[in-house]
Design a protein around this motif. Structure first.
Motif, PDB file in Angstrom:
ATOM      1  N   ALA A 126       1.035  -1.012  -0.087  1.00 43.23           N
ATOM      2  CA  ALA A 126      -0.141   0.133  -0.136  1.00 43.23           C
ATOM      3  C   ALA A 126       0.794   1.228   0.178  1.00 43.23           C
ATOM      4  N   LEU A 127       1.961   1.345   0.900  1.00 42.61           N
ATOM      5  CA  LEU A 127       2.874   2.197   0.921  1.00 42.61           C
ATOM      6  C   LEU A 127       3.592   2.560  -0.393  1.00 42.61           C
ATOM      7  N   GLN A 128       4.028   1.516  -1.128  1.00 42.68           N
ATOM      8  CA  GLN A 128       4.543   1.433  -2.420  1.00 42.68           C
ATOM      9  C   GLN A 128       3.557   2.160  -3.506  1.00 42.68           C
ATOM     10  N   TYR A 129       2.267   1.688  -3.343  1.00 39.95           N
ATOM     11  CA  TYR A 129       1.368   2.313  -4.425  1.00 39.95           C
ATOM     12  C   TYR A 129       1.226   3.727  -4.067  1.00 39.95           C
ATOM     13  N   LEU A 130       1.220   4.418  -2.924  1.00 43.33           N
ATOM     14  CA  LEU A 130       1.015   5.647  -2.777  1.00 43.33           C
ATOM     15  C   LEU A 130       2.099   6.374  -3.336  1.00 43.33           C
ATOM     16  N   HIS A 131       3.458   5.859  -2.931  1.00 36.77           N
ATOM     17  CA  HIS A 131       4.606   6.573  -3.240  1.00 36.77           C
ATOM     18  C   HIS A 131       4.734   6.389  -4.869  1.00 36.77           C
ATOM     19  N   GLN A 132       4.443   5.446  -5.606  1.00 38.70           N
ATOM     20  CA  GLN A 132       4.489   5.383  -7.029  1.00 38.70           C
ATOM     21  C   GLN A 132       3.396   6.522  -7.554  1.00 38.70           C
ATOM     22  N   ILE A 133       2.046   6.414  -7.084  1.00 36.41           N
ATOM     23  CA  ILE A 133       1.107   7.484  -7.710  1.00 36.41           C
ATOM     24  C   ILE A 133       1.532   8.882  -7.408  1.00 36.41           C
ATOM     25  N   GLY A 134       2.495   9.128  -6.218  1.00 35.91           N
ATOM     26  CA  GLY A 134       2.933  10.227  -5.701  1.00 35.91           C
ATOM     27  C   GLY A 134       4.055  10.875  -6.760  1.00 35.91           C
ATOM     28  N   LYS A 135       4.957   9.656  -6.967  1.00 43.13           N
ATOM     29  CA  LYS A 135       6.146  10.205  -7.893  1.00 43.13           C
ATOM     30  C   LYS A 135       5.584  10.399  -9.383  1.00 43.13           C
ATOM     31  N   GLN A 136       4.326   9.589  -9.917  1.00 46.57           N
ATOM     32  CA  GLN A 136       3.751   9.862 -11.250  1.00 46.57           C
ATOM     33  C   GLN A 136       3.118  11.400 -11.331  1.00 46.57           C
ATOM     34  N   HIS A 137       2.300  11.521 -10.146  1.00 44.37           N
ATOM     35  CA  HIS A 137       1.277  12.631 -10.592  1.00 44.37           C
ATOM     36  C   HIS A 137       1.213  13.677  -9.452  1.00 44.37           C
ATOM     37  N   ASP A 138       2.056  13.412  -8.217  1.00 43.06           N
ATOM     38  CA  ASP A 138       1.448  14.449  -7.084  1.00 43.06           C
ATOM     39  C   ASP A 138       2.818  14.141  -6.321  1.00 43.06           C
ATOM     40  N   GLY A 139       3.774  15.316  -6.332  1.00 41.25           N
ATOM     41  CA  GLY A 139       5.018  15.503  -5.404  1.00 41.25           C
ATOM     42  C   GLY A 139       4.616  15.672  -4.154  1.00 41.25           C
ATOM     43  N   GLN A 140       3.690  16.290  -3.627  1.00 45.32           N
ATOM     44  CA  GLN A 140       3.330  16.405  -2.198  1.00 45.32           C
ATOM     45  C   GLN A 140       2.957  14.973  -1.736  1.00 45.32           C
TER      46      GLN A 140
END
Length: 169
Positions: free
Chosen positions: A7-21
């Protein structure tokens, strides 16, 4: 929800792709979790900081357009992350693993099921006894909840624990 890593990896991946914050918050959470231990005093301080970060993550995700399935899935990964961390807390969880499993099954059915859903789980989980996944699903779905038991007498199975496989007993 037994392991927060995916779950943490998914949040990090989405953040990396779309949302720096979001990526920054996921990184902060990951750093806090790397400090965790079974030492109760240390866990309490890490746990308090992770709750603060999770609150910020959830508030941030709620700003997304939750009518999109991608945003709903992201929001649910944050829920799964919270469930996992709650279960790892040595002071006990406000909910049981079976209650969380039922919550996640209901979420999947509501968002992707469009009708019926089949869940393959250990017979102990699906039974309608107090504290088991089955009782929570029976309460939610009433007579629509049905169970089918399976059994076998030899071989191995995968389960949460230190071994990759367990012998049937």
């Amino acid at each position: 929800m037994q392991n927060h890593v995916l779950a943490l990896q998914y949040l990090h991946q989405i953040g990396k792709q779309h949302d720096g914050q979001l990526q920054s918050m996921a990184k902060s959470l990951s750093q806090e979790l790397s400090k965790s231990s079974k030492d109760e005093a240390l866990w309490q301080s890490v746990s308090q900081r992770t709750k603060v970060i999770l609150t910020h993550i959830n508030a941030h995700i709620e700003q997304y357009d939750l009518s999109s399935s991608a945003a709903l899935q992201l929001q649910h990964y944050a829920v799964i992350l919270s469930q996992s961390l709650d279960l790892q807390n040595p002071n006990g969880s406000s909910k049981s693993r079976d209650a969380f499993m039922a919550d996640n099954i209901r979420w999947i059915q509501e968002h992707y099921g469009n009708g019926k859903i089949i869940v393959s789980a250990d017979n102990d989980h699906i039974r309608t006894a107090d504290g088991k996944t089955g009782i929570y699903l029976k309460e939610a779905y009433a007579s629509s909840y049905r169970t089918i038991g399976f059994t076998f007498d030899q071989g191995t199975y995968a389960a949460y624990g230190p071994k990759p496989a367990y012998e049937v007993h």
